[in-house]
Write a protein that holds these residues in place. Structure first.
Motif, PDB file in Angstrom:
ATOM      1  N   SER A   1       0.752  -1.268  -0.024  1.00 55.62           N
ATOM      2  CA  SER A   1       0.074   0.041   0.056  1.00 55.62           C
ATOM      3  C   SER A   1       0.790   1.480   0.117  1.00 55.62           C
ATOM      4  CB  SER A   1      -0.945  -0.116   1.406  1.00 55.62           C
ATOM      5  OG  SER A   1      -0.064   0.179   2.491  1.00 55.62           O
ATOM      6  N   ARG A   2       2.163   1.200   0.389  1.00 57.46           N
ATOM      7  CA  ARG A   2       3.111   2.212   0.470  1.00 57.46           C
ATOM      8  C   ARG A   2       3.869   2.185  -0.749  1.00 57.46           C
ATOM      9  NH1 ARG A   2       5.150   2.252   6.848  1.00 57.46           N
ATOM     10  NH2 ARG A   2       3.060   2.033   7.681  1.00 57.46           N
ATOM     11  N   SER A   3       3.613   1.459  -1.847  1.00 56.32           N
ATOM     12  CA  SER A   3       4.519   1.278  -3.048  1.00 56.32           C
ATOM     13  C   SER A   3       3.808   2.045  -4.151  1.00 56.32           C
ATOM     14  CB  SER A   3       4.598  -0.128  -3.532  1.00 56.32           C
ATOM     15  OG  SER A   3       3.248  -0.673  -3.910  1.00 56.32           O
ATOM     16  N   PRO A   4       4.795   2.713  -5.064  1.00 57.13           N
ATOM     17  CA  PRO A   4       3.921   3.444  -6.121  1.00 57.13           C
ATOM     18  C   PRO A   4       3.094   2.624  -7.411  1.00 57.13           C
ATOM     19  CG  PRO A   4       6.361   2.956  -6.664  1.00 57.13           C
ATOM     20  CD  PRO A   4       5.972   2.197  -5.365  1.00 57.13           C
ATOM     21  N   TRP A   5       2.987   1.302  -7.144  1.00 60.09           N
ATOM     22  CA  TRP A   5       2.432   0.333  -7.899  1.00 60.09           C
ATOM     23  C   TRP A   5       0.913   0.888  -7.996  1.00 60.09           C
ATOM     24  CZ3 TRP A   5       5.691  -3.616  -5.502  1.00 60.09           C
ATOM     25  CH2 TRP A   5       7.100  -3.612  -6.286  1.00 60.09           C
ATOM     26  N   ASP A   6       0.200   0.433  -9.091  1.00 57.07           N
ATOM     27  CA  ASP A   6      -1.442   0.540  -9.024  1.00 57.07           C
ATOM     28  C   ASP A   6      -2.012  -0.373  -8.457  1.00 57.07           C
ATOM     29  OD1 ASP A   6      -1.472  -1.477 -11.119  1.00 57.07           O
ATOM     30  OD2 ASP A   6      -0.740  -0.221 -12.601  1.00 57.07           O
ATOM     31  N   GLU A   7      -3.117  -0.270  -8.078  1.00 62.85           N
ATOM     32  CA  GLU A   7      -3.904  -1.135  -7.510  1.00 62.85           C
ATOM     33  C   GLU A   7      -4.068  -2.492  -8.035  1.00 62.85           C
ATOM     34  OE1 GLU A   7      -7.785   0.060  -6.347  1.00 62.85           O
ATOM     35  OE2 GLU A   7      -7.272   1.874  -5.104  1.00 62.85           O
ATOM     36  N   ARG A   8      -4.199  -2.601  -9.369  1.00 65.01           N
ATOM     37  CA  ARG A   8      -4.206  -4.007 -10.058  1.00 65.01           C
ATOM     38  C   ARG A   8      -2.870  -4.677  -9.715  1.00 65.01           C
ATOM     39  NH1 ARG A   8      -5.414  -4.578 -16.487  1.00 65.01           N
ATOM     40  NH2 ARG A   8      -5.612  -6.919 -16.439  1.00 65.01           N
ATOM     41  N   THR A   9      -1.755  -4.102  -9.760  1.00 62.52           N
ATOM     42  CA  THR A   9      -0.660  -4.564  -9.539  1.00 62.52           C
ATOM     43  C   THR A   9      -0.316  -5.303  -8.270  1.00 62.52           C
ATOM     44  OG1 THR A   9       0.477  -3.481 -11.346  1.00 62.52           O
ATOM     45  CG2 THR A   9       1.975  -4.548  -9.816  1.00 62.52           C
ATOM     46  N   ARG A  10      -0.901  -4.143  -7.498  1.00 61.78           N
ATOM     47  CA  ARG A  10      -0.703  -4.724  -6.108  1.00 61.78           C
ATOM     48  C   ARG A  10      -1.338  -6.100  -5.907  1.00 61.78           C
ATOM     49  NH1 ARG A  10      -2.202   0.377  -2.725  1.00 61.78           N
ATOM     50  NH2 ARG A  10      -2.741   1.449  -4.689  1.00 61.78           N
ATOM     51  N   ARG A  11      -2.684  -5.878  -6.093  1.00 63.09           N
ATOM     52  CA  ARG A  11      -3.705  -7.014  -5.976  1.00 63.09           C
ATOM     53  C   ARG A  11      -3.137  -8.519  -6.533  1.00 63.09           C
ATOM     54  NH1 ARG A  11      -7.622  -4.559  -8.196  1.00 63.09           N
ATOM     55  NH2 ARG A  11      -8.499  -4.008  -6.255  1.00 63.09           N
ATOM     56  N   ARG A  12      -2.639  -8.181  -7.514  1.00 68.82           N
ATOM     57  CA  ARG A  12      -1.843  -9.539  -8.315  1.00 68.82           C
ATOM     58  C   ARG A  12      -0.833 -10.084  -7.533  1.00 68.82           C
ATOM     59  NH1 ARG A  12      -1.562  -8.048 -14.788  1.00 68.82           N
ATOM     60  NH2 ARG A  12      -3.555  -8.340 -15.345  1.00 68.82           N
ATOM     61  N   ILE A  13       0.011  -9.195  -6.969  1.00 69.91           N
ATOM     62  CA  ILE A  13       1.181  -9.533  -6.122  1.00 69.91           C
ATOM     63  C   ILE A  13       0.634 -10.247  -4.924  1.00 69.91           C
ATOM     64  CG2 ILE A  13       3.014  -8.976  -4.694  1.00 69.91           C
ATOM     65  CD1 ILE A  13       3.394  -6.406  -6.711  1.00 69.91           C
ATOM     66  N   VAL A  14      -0.308  -9.956  -4.197  1.00 70.43           N
ATOM     67  CA  VAL A  14      -0.797 -10.392  -3.047  1.00 70.43           C
ATOM     68  C   VAL A  14      -1.341 -11.862  -3.359  1.00 70.43           C
ATOM     69  CG1 VAL A  14      -2.778 -10.361  -1.253  1.00 70.43           C
ATOM     70  CG2 VAL A  14      -1.533  -8.159  -1.830  1.00 70.43           C
ATOM     71  N   ALA A  15      -2.101 -11.778  -4.672  1.00 67.93           N
ATOM     72  CA  ALA A  15      -2.763 -13.147  -4.839  1.00 67.93           C
ATOM     73  C   ALA A  15      -1.585 -14.414  -5.261  1.00 67.93           C
ATOM     74  CB  ALA A  15      -3.623 -12.903  -6.245  1.00 67.93           C
ATOM     75  N   THR A  16      -0.501 -13.544  -5.957  1.00 70.64           N
ATOM     76  CA  THR A  16       0.611 -14.487  -6.275  1.00 70.64           C
ATOM     77  C   THR A  16       1.109 -15.196  -5.050  1.00 70.64           C
ATOM     78  OG1 THR A  16       1.104 -13.385  -8.390  1.00 70.64           O
ATOM     79  CG2 THR A  16       2.807 -14.581  -7.206  1.00 70.64           C
TER      80      THR A  16
END
Length: 247
Positions: free
Chosen positions: A212-227
């Motif tokens: 949540s503190r990274s510059p990545w967009d929500e879609r990328t963050r959601r994919r990282i968590v899912a991975t």
């Protein structure tokens, strides 16, 4: 005590003290030596102090994202904190007495400690199951990916509870049928599964929070968590296969 902030501070302090207890006994082990494995070793107060302390701290934080009443959450956390102290205290006491803490029915006192730890384990199952149910009844709050991380963490935590219950149940059966030594060693196949699945409720939400503190967009963050959830589930499955093959 119903003030959530006061309860949170108390639980965090208790968790830190349990972690400190584990670290202190790591120092004791370094000085005193002895075996690392087996029913009588300094490993138990070390690992249980660290695990229970970290778990209490993690759950105090993670449950703040659950949509539960503050009074109910505070009550459950206070019971959880007390139970963690009892569990680590009983294990530490027996380590200093140089006797096994779990499945030990050698004397009335040892039986009382062993049964207290078993009951405490049952209380943990109830408490953590209630938190897990709450996470699935209402979508947890928080930044992108937190809901998935919290729900997955609690789902995997249930695997830890099930494996822990299985270890206790098998050990008790062997103890009651006169196979005391076999009971002490019967938990080995399930320990990796129990250990790996125990801390998903800390690792996955912590990842979501960091992202949540990274510059990545929500879609990328959601994919990282899912991975990450998929990788963690694969690790748990691998530990489960190993447990089946060696049980």
């Amino acid at each position: 005590m119903e003030n959530p902030r006061v309860v949170d501070r108390l639980c965090h302090t208790t968790g830190l003290l349990l972690v400190l207890s584990g670290l202190v006994h790591l120092g004791v082990f370094a000085v005193d030596g002895g075996p690392w494995d087996g029913p009588v070793s300094w490993r138990k107060p070390i690992t249980f102090g660290l695990s229970f302390g970290l778990t209490l701290i993690a759950l105090t934080w993670v449950t703040s994202y659950l949509r539960t009443g503050p009074r109910l959450r505070s009550t459950l956390l206070l019971v959880l904190a007390a139970d963690c102290v009892v569990e680590v205290g009983g294990i530490t006491l027996q380590a200093w007495r140089r006797v096994p803490s779990h499945l030990n029915m050698e004397t009335p006192f040892d039986t009382a400690v062993s049964m207290t730890l078993a009951v405490g384990g049952g209380v943990l199952v109830v408490l953590l199951t209630l938190f897990a149910v709450a996470s699935f009844r209402h979508r947890p709050t928080g930044p992108t990916g937190m809901a998935l991380a919290v729900r997955s963490g609690f789902a995997i935590l249930l695997v830890a509870l099930a494996s822990g219950a299985a270890m206790i149940a098998r050990g008790v059966v062997l103890t009651r049928t006169g196979h005391q030594e076999a009971a002490y060693h019967s938990t080995a196949p399930l320990k990796p599964l129990h250990g790996v699945s125990l801390h998903a409720v800390l690792v996955l939400p912590a990842l979501a929070r960091l992202l949540s503190r990274s510059p990545w967009d929500e879609r990328t963050r959601r994919r990282i968590v899912a991975t990450a959830v998929g990788c963690y589930a694969a690790a748990v499955a691998g530990a489960g296969v190993w447990a089946v093959l060696t049980y």
